[in-house]
Design an enzyme around this catalytic site. Structure first.
Site, PDB file in Angstrom:
ATOM      1  N   GLU A  68       0.771  -1.085  -0.025  1.00 59.75           N
ATOM      2  CA  GLU A  68      -0.010  -0.057   0.071  1.00 59.75           C
ATOM      3  C   GLU A  68       0.795   1.351   0.106  1.00 59.75           C
ATOM      4  OE1 GLU A  68      -3.878  -0.393   2.331  1.00 59.75           O
ATOM      5  OE2 GLU A  68      -2.280  -1.290   3.508  1.00 59.75           O
ATOM      6  N   TYR A 100     -12.877  27.626  -0.838  1.00 57.54           N
ATOM      7  CA  TYR A 100     -13.209  26.024  -1.033  1.00 57.54           C
ATOM      8  C   TYR A 100     -11.872  25.644  -1.687  1.00 57.54           C
ATOM      9  CZ  TYR A 100     -17.868  27.193  -1.824  1.00 57.54           C
ATOM     10  OH  TYR A 100     -19.249  27.605  -1.641  1.00 57.54           O
ATOM     11  N   ILE A 118      -5.779   5.242   8.049  1.00 49.50           N
ATOM     12  CA  ILE A 118      -6.453   6.397   7.867  1.00 49.50           C
ATOM     13  C   ILE A 118      -6.879   7.108   8.636  1.00 49.50           C
ATOM     14  CG2 ILE A 118      -6.990   5.459   5.420  1.00 49.50           C
ATOM     15  CD1 ILE A 118      -9.559   4.657   6.454  1.00 49.50           C
ATOM     16  N   GLU A 119      -7.094   6.551   9.914  1.00 43.21           N
ATOM     17  CA  GLU A 119      -7.468   7.360  11.299  1.00 43.21           C
ATOM     18  C   GLU A 119      -6.418   8.554  11.280  1.00 43.21           C
ATOM     19  OE1 GLU A 119      -9.078   3.305  11.713  1.00 43.21           O
ATOM     20  OE2 GLU A 119      -7.361   4.102  10.824  1.00 43.21           O
ATOM     21  N   LYS A 145     -10.938   4.581   1.745  1.00 41.30           N
ATOM     22  CA  LYS A 145      -9.941   3.863   0.989  1.00 41.30           C
ATOM     23  C   LYS A 145     -10.784   2.963   0.234  1.00 41.30           C
ATOM     24  CE  LYS A 145      -6.130   2.179   2.945  1.00 41.30           C
ATOM     25  NZ  LYS A 145      -5.472   1.295   3.598  1.00 41.30           N
TER      26      LYS A 145
END
Length: 171
Positions: A68, A100, A118-119, A145
């Site tokens: 990954e 934005y 990802i946390e 993900k």
């Protein structure tokens, strides 16, 4: 009651109003917030307002497995940025809201930093947005993900969702 004769001139959060009272011209200095309350055609009160950016897609290198971090994967970010947009709504002035493009740049910068979890990436995004935008009261970040490497599973995505308020952290 004063009649508004010309468009107001805005100077440092004050409006200079040219008015006519008994045929004499007066110039009033009116604070910005009072101008909105007194002279807006429509009176409004916003209970809740948020800016949303949906389906922001990145190729990034987050993950526990070596593959990954080497090959990367597709990640999708959804943002809900809660702030008071009433001044921006009334004035059409970008300085009273969240840009934005600048919010996207903050997310992109954090997504470019590899993380095992990802946390961790999601938390960095939320804190970075709160640090960057003083008008931001609360942020909701969802980081997904796509096609996570779960052996034997056909899984569309794994995701983390985080809601963080300015009061929750010390900046």
């Amino acid at each position: 009651m004063y009649q508004l004769r010309h468009q107001p001139l805005r100077i440092r959060n004050l409006f200079l109003l040219h008015t006519r009272e008994r045929e004499s011209l007066k110039v009033l200095r009116v604070p910005f917030h009072l101008f909105q309350l007194v002279f807006m055609d429509v009176k409004f009160r916003i209970d809740h307002s948020a800016i949303e950016l949906r389906n922001i897609t990145f190729h990034a290198y987050h993950g526990v497995l070596a593959e990954e971090r080497l090959l990367g994967n597709t990640f999708v970010v959804d943002l809900t940025l809660e702030s008071d947009i009433s001044k921006a709504m009334a004035t059409d002035d970008l300085s009273y809201t969240i840009n934005y493009a600048e919010a996207y740049d903050v997310v992109r910068r954090e997504m470019d930093i590899p993380s095992l979890l990802i946390e961790h990436a999601c938390g960095r995004i939320a804190v970075a947005l709160l640090r960057e935008f003083a008008v931001l009261r609360r942020v909701h970040v969802r980081l997904a993900k796509k096609n996570p490497p779960i052996q034997g599973a056909d899984c569309l995505e794994s995701a983390i969702s985080l809601i963080l308020s300015r009061e929750d952290i010390k900046i």
